[in-house]
Motif scaffolding. Structure first.
Motif, PDB file in Angstrom:
ATOM      1  N   TYR A  22       0.816  -1.215   0.000  1.00 53.92           N
ATOM      2  CA  TYR A  22       0.000   0.000   0.000  1.00 53.92           C
ATOM      3  C   TYR A  22       0.846   1.259   0.000  1.00 53.92           C
ATOM      4  CZ  TYR A  22      -3.782  -3.160   1.494  1.00 53.92           C
ATOM      5  OH  TYR A  22      -4.695  -4.176   1.587  1.00 53.92           O
ATOM      6  N   PHE A  23       2.108   1.136   0.398  1.00 57.47           N
ATOM      7  CA  PHE A  23       2.972   2.307   0.512  1.00 57.47           C
ATOM      8  C   PHE A  23       4.055   2.351  -0.556  1.00 57.47           C
ATOM      9  CE2 PHE A  23       1.213   1.558   4.747  1.00 57.47           C
ATOM     10  CZ  PHE A  23       0.691   2.815   5.016  1.00 57.47           C
ATOM     11  N   LYS A  24       3.914   1.557  -1.597  1.00 55.42           N
ATOM     12  CA  LYS A  24       4.930   1.562  -2.653  1.00 55.42           C
ATOM     13  C   LYS A  24       4.883   2.841  -3.485  1.00 55.42           C
ATOM     14  CE  LYS A  24       6.010  -3.160  -2.941  1.00 55.42           C
ATOM     15  NZ  LYS A  24       6.482  -4.261  -3.625  1.00 55.42           N
ATOM     16  N   LYS A  25       3.693   3.380  -3.696  1.00 60.15           N
ATOM     17  CA  LYS A  25       3.555   4.568  -4.543  1.00 60.15           C
ATOM     18  C   LYS A  25       3.324   5.842  -3.741  1.00 60.15           C
ATOM     19  CE  LYS A  25       1.864   2.016  -8.490  1.00 60.15           C
ATOM     20  NZ  LYS A  25       0.803   1.842  -9.481  1.00 60.15           N
ATOM     21  N   THR A  26       3.339   5.723  -2.430  1.00 61.30           N
ATOM     22  CA  THR A  26       3.119   6.883  -1.567  1.00 61.30           C
ATOM     23  C   THR A  26       4.052   6.802  -0.368  1.00 61.30           C
ATOM     24  OG1 THR A  26       1.448   8.160  -0.350  1.00 61.30           O
ATOM     25  CG2 THR A  26       1.238   5.777  -0.279  1.00 61.30           C
ATOM     26  N   HIS A  31       0.066  11.034   8.483  1.00 59.44           N
ATOM     27  CA  HIS A  31      -1.016  11.925   8.041  1.00 59.44           C
ATOM     28  C   HIS A  31      -1.746  11.319   6.834  1.00 59.44           C
ATOM     29  CE1 HIS A  31      -3.280  15.584   7.530  1.00 59.44           C
ATOM     30  NE2 HIS A  31      -2.931  15.601   6.252  1.00 59.44           N
ATOM     31  N   THR A  32      -0.989  10.776   5.905  1.00 65.65           N
ATOM     32  CA  THR A  32      -1.596  10.130   4.734  1.00 65.65           C
ATOM     33  C   THR A  32      -2.474   8.972   5.173  1.00 65.65           C
ATOM     34  OG1 THR A  32       0.302  10.732   3.376  1.00 65.65           O
ATOM     35  CG2 THR A  32      -1.099   8.947   2.555  1.00 65.65           C
ATOM     36  N   TYR A  33      -1.953   8.168   6.089  1.00 64.30           N
ATOM     37  CA  TYR A  33      -2.720   7.037   6.619  1.00 64.30           C
ATOM     38  C   TYR A  33      -4.007   7.518   7.292  1.00 64.30           C
ATOM     39  CZ  TYR A  33      -4.142   3.518  10.017  1.00 64.30           C
ATOM     40  OH  TYR A  33      -4.878   2.659  10.774  1.00 64.30           O
ATOM     41  N   LYS A  34      -3.883   8.497   8.173  1.00 64.03           N
ATOM     42  CA  LYS A  34      -5.021   8.949   8.974  1.00 64.03           C
ATOM     43  C   LYS A  34      -6.139   9.541   8.116  1.00 64.03           C
ATOM     44  CE  LYS A  34      -6.107  11.555  13.077  1.00 64.03           C
ATOM     45  NZ  LYS A  34      -5.618  12.168  14.281  1.00 64.03           N
ATOM     46  N   GLU A  35      -5.773  10.164   7.017  1.00 65.66           N
ATOM     47  CA  GLU A  35      -6.762  10.832   6.166  1.00 65.66           C
ATOM     48  C   GLU A  35      -7.373   9.923   5.104  1.00 65.66           C
ATOM     49  OE1 GLU A  35      -7.849  13.907   6.871  1.00 65.66           O
ATOM     50  OE2 GLU A  35      -6.502  13.760   8.601  1.00 65.66           O
ATOM     51  N   ASN A  36      -6.869   8.714   4.955  1.00 64.99           N
ATOM     52  CA  ASN A  36      -7.339   7.833   3.893  1.00 64.99           C
ATOM     53  C   ASN A  36      -8.122   6.657   4.496  1.00 64.99           C
ATOM     54  OD1 ASN A  36      -7.595   5.905   1.822  1.00 64.99           O
ATOM     55  ND2 ASN A  36      -5.680   6.534   0.861  1.00 64.99           N
ATOM     56  N   LEU A  37      -9.438   6.792   4.538  1.00 63.89           N
ATOM     57  CA  LEU A  37     -10.288   5.782   5.158  1.00 63.89           C
ATOM     58  C   LEU A  37     -10.150   4.416   4.484  1.00 63.89           C
ATOM     59  CD1 LEU A  37     -12.415   5.112   7.288  1.00 63.89           C
ATOM     60  CD2 LEU A  37     -14.159   5.834   5.653  1.00 63.89           C
ATOM     61  N   LEU A  39      -7.528   3.188   2.944  1.00 64.67           N
ATOM     62  CA  LEU A  39      -6.235   2.632   3.345  1.00 64.67           C
ATOM     63  C   LEU A  39      -6.313   2.090   4.769  1.00 64.67           C
ATOM     64  CD1 LEU A  39      -3.193   2.174   2.897  1.00 64.67           C
ATOM     65  CD2 LEU A  39      -2.831   4.539   3.660  1.00 64.67           C
ATOM     66  N   LYS A  40      -6.922   2.845   5.671  1.00 66.52           N
ATOM     67  CA  LYS A  40      -7.061   2.393   7.058  1.00 66.52           C
ATOM     68  C   LYS A  40      -7.832   1.080   7.132  1.00 66.52           C
ATOM     69  CE  LYS A  40      -8.778   5.656   9.622  1.00 66.52           C
ATOM     70  NZ  LYS A  40      -9.168   6.812  10.433  1.00 66.52           N
ATOM     71  N   SER A  89      -7.693   3.191  17.583  1.00 66.28           N
ATOM     72  CA  SER A  89      -6.793   4.339  17.610  1.00 66.28           C
ATOM     73  C   SER A  89      -5.880   4.327  16.392  1.00 66.28           C
ATOM     74  CB  SER A  89      -5.962   4.307  18.888  1.00 66.28           C
ATOM     75  OG  SER A  89      -4.858   5.157  18.791  1.00 66.28           O
ATOM     76  N   ASP A  90      -5.961   5.378  15.592  1.00 69.01           N
ATOM     77  CA  ASP A  90      -5.066   5.492  14.438  1.00 69.01           C
ATOM     78  C   ASP A  90      -3.606   5.455  14.885  1.00 69.01           C
ATOM     79  OD1 ASP A  90      -7.217   5.738  12.686  1.00 69.01           O
ATOM     80  OD2 ASP A  90      -7.178   7.930  12.730  1.00 69.01           O
ATOM     81  N   GLU A  91      -3.318   6.091  16.003  1.00 66.31           N
ATOM     82  CA  GLU A  91      -1.946   6.134  16.514  1.00 66.31           C
ATOM     83  C   GLU A  91      -1.446   4.742  16.892  1.00 66.31           C
ATOM     84  OE1 GLU A  91      -3.722  10.107  16.715  1.00 66.31           O
ATOM     85  OE2 GLU A  91      -4.437   8.189  17.490  1.00 66.31           O
ATOM     86  N   ASN A  92      -2.297   3.940  17.511  1.00 62.24           N
ATOM     87  CA  ASN A  92      -1.894   2.576  17.884  1.00 62.24           C
ATOM     88  C   ASN A  92      -1.645   1.709  16.654  1.00 62.24           C
ATOM     89  OD1 ASN A  92      -1.997   3.156  20.596  1.00 62.24           O
ATOM     90  ND2 ASN A  92      -3.975   2.175  20.928  1.00 62.24           N
ATOM     91  N   ILE A  93      -2.538   1.792  15.686  1.00 59.63           N
ATOM     92  CA  ILE A  93      -2.359   1.006  14.460  1.00 59.63           C
ATOM     93  C   ILE A  93      -1.081   1.432  13.754  1.00 59.63           C
ATOM     94  CG2 ILE A  93      -3.323   0.444  12.182  1.00 59.63           C
ATOM     95  CD1 ILE A  93      -4.860  -0.877  14.500  1.00 59.63           C
TER      96      ILE A  93
END
Length: 115
Positions: A22-26, A31-37, A39-40, A89-93
């Motif tokens: 998921y992180f090969k092109k980004t 912040h990217t993770y937290k804002e992309n539902l 992806l989460k 928690s986004d932070e925990n993940i």
């Protein structure tokens, strides 16, 4: 090694590889993770798969808990994601992705090679 355990180890490996993909092109950035539902949710699903596969391994042969650091905590994370979905928690993940997934990958790869 039993074929079922090997299959479940490969399930863990594939889920980790998918998360990394998921992180090969980004950039791998919180912040990217937290804002992309999407992806989460995709990452959470793969963490569920990892937890379920480890749960099956440990139930089948408890000795594997000694070879996988925090195996029972990983199963607990799976249960938390499934049953307490509204309090993840986004932070925990993110911390798990950055701090624990690389070690799990090494341990699983070592077990697969050892087969």
């Amino acid at each position: 090694m039993d074929e079922r355990i090997l299959k479940w180890l490969y399930d863990v490996k594939m889920a980790i590889d998918e998360i990394e993909g998921y992180f090969k092109k980004t950039n791998k950035d919180f912040h990217t993770y937290k804002e992309n539902l999407m992806l989460k949710r995709a990452i959470e699903r793969n963490l569920e798969i990892i937890g379920e596969a480890l749960n099956r391994i440990i139930k089948y042969d408890a000795s594997y808990a000694d070879h996988i650091t925090h195996a029972k905590s990983i199963v607990g994370l799976r249960n938390h994601i499934i049953h307490v979905y509204d309090n993840i928690s986004d932070e925990n993940i993110w911390s798990i992705l950055i701090n624990h997934l690389p070690k799990l990958k090494k341990e699983v790869n070592a077990l697969i090679i050892k087969k």
